[in-house]
Design a protein around this motif. Structure first.
Motif: not given
Length: 420
Positions: A293-296, A324-337, A374-383
């Motif tokens: 979606m960042m690139l579309l 475009a890149i998307g970095v997932v920010v999870a909660a400590q303990g993921y993918p467990g509890t 969260l997913t933190i997403a950004a778009h740039g000329k290069t990765l």
């Protein structure tokens, strides 16, 4: 156009964000939605998105022109069938066509029928037979739950002990069915194609990062980040994938009387013999959807409506230049509890595009409410530029329980650095 979007994750927030940019959109409703999606439309938290009758009744009663189904579970439950039966356009396959994701054994059998290149496999409903097969085959082997597993029901077993442990966990569930496959070697990509039952329109390929730890270590997750386009997937490989995998699959589904409409997500392994199918999903990936979606550049409302109404023939998709890149920010303990709660601040000032997943409002505060937050997403000329922007944004966000990988896109970043 009045649109109902089903789902509550980062994928659905990215879809809502892009749908809201269309001049064709009159009103957007989301069930159940999340605090990020609420910025783009009206939330319908009381609607049970796994109840086909409830969804179709609500859509008909509120003048909805298009229903967009985000996650896989409503599709498997038959929501798209119920909505279509009311004469409302829906982006997403029938329950019968959704078996491409709902049953790995179904998909593998279809691959054999349509001569689609994939890993050698066997399916079992007997724990004893599965154990014997696993012990008789060379390592590594892949053990998969046959049904829906939210991207986490897969073990790549490097030892027989690991394989037997995975089988024991899966067969602990009554009525379990398991697929065991050879382990394909190469780089994996996520390739997305829009389909209207007859026409296939390729989108982009992305690379996801499933393991929770840096360097692709630790247990599998729903996805810790992604980037696009995945240039390791060449134009020639895309043509091969379309001709040998996508088109034969869609033809086989149509021949069965279950034509596929929606988005077909092909997990491909790029082997020395060409692309091979790992598995299908019948919805956008998460977090791949966020970077797509960042690139579309094309109008998403128009594309999804054309797919839903059999009008994709002759269409082209326009993309922005760059990466475009998307970095997932999870909660400590993921993918467990995951650690519950935790106030989140600084999103509006972080300098990147933020897609919500596991968040909720509590006493006026935004707090974490799930594993992937969260997913933190950004778009740039290069990765490299996009990655620098995304990681700088994460440092500006206040979230004490944050867990994220610092190496998303590492293979492509290395290729970028070594390019002449």
């Amino acid at each position: 156009m009045r649109i109902l979007l089903l789902g509550s994750g980062g994928r659905e927030h990215a879809l809502a964000w892009k749908l809201a940019q269309s001049p064709r959109l009159e009103s957007l409703f989301a069930a159940p939605g999340n605090p990020g999606i609420a910025r783009h439309g009206f939330l319908v938290p009381q609607l049970d998105i796994l109840d086909p009758g409830a969804v179709s009744d609500w859509a008909a009663g509120h003048g909805i022109h298009l229903v967009v189904v985000g996650p896989e579970a409503p599709l498997v439950a038959g929501v798209a069938d119920a909505v279509r039966a009311r004469g409302i356009a829906v982006f997403g396959p029938s329950a019968a066509a959704a078996r491409l994701e709902a049953s790995k054994a179904f998909t593998k059998a279809l691959c054999d029928e349509a001569d689609v290149p994939t890993a050698r496999w066997a399916s079992f409903d007997s724990h004893e037979a599965a154990r014997a097969y696993a012990l008789a085959h060379p390592l590594p082997i892949v053990v998969k739950a046959d049904g829906l597993a939210a991207g986490k029901g897969v073990t790549v077993a490097e030892s027989h002990e690991e394989a037997l442990g995975a089988l024991a966990a899966l067969f602990a569930v009554p009525g379990a069915q398991v697929v065991i496959e050879e382990c394909l070697r190469g780089e994996e990509v996520s390739f997305f194609v829009l389909a209207d039952g007859a026409t296939a329109l390729p989108l982009l390929a992305a690379q996801d990062h499933k393991r929770v730890g840096e360097g692709d270590t630790g247990p599998n997750t729903g996805g810790m980040g992604a980037y696009a386009p995945a240039r390791v997937f060449t134009d020639a490989q895309q043509q091969q994938a379309m001709e040998r995998i996508i088109v034969p699959t869609l033809a086989a589904m149509a021949a069965r009387g279950t034509p596929f409409t929606g988005v077909l997500f092909a997990g491909l392994m790029l082997t020395d013999e060409g692309p091979k199918l790992i598995e299908y999903n019948v919805r956008f990936g998460d977090p791949e959807c966020q970077v797509l979606m960042m690139l579309l550049e094309s109008d998403l409302v128009a594309l999804l409506h054309r797919a839903a109404t059999g009008e994709l023939r002759g269409q082209e998709v326009r993309w922005k230049d760059g990466r475009a890149i998307g970095v997932v920010v999870a909660a400590q303990g993921y993918p467990g509890t995951p650690v519950p709660g935790g106030t989140i601040d600084g999103l509006d000032q972080c300098g990147a595009t933020v897609f919500h997943a596991g968040t909720r409002r509590e006493d006026g505060r935004l707090v974490a409410s799930g594993g992937r937050v969260l997913t933190i997403a950004a778009h740039g000329k290069t990765l490299g530029q996009a990655a620098a922007e995304a990681y700088a944004a994460i440092e500006r966000i206040s979230f004490a329980n944050a867990l994220f990988r610092r190496d998303i896109g590492w293979r492509e970043l290395e290729r970028e650095r070594n390019a002449p």
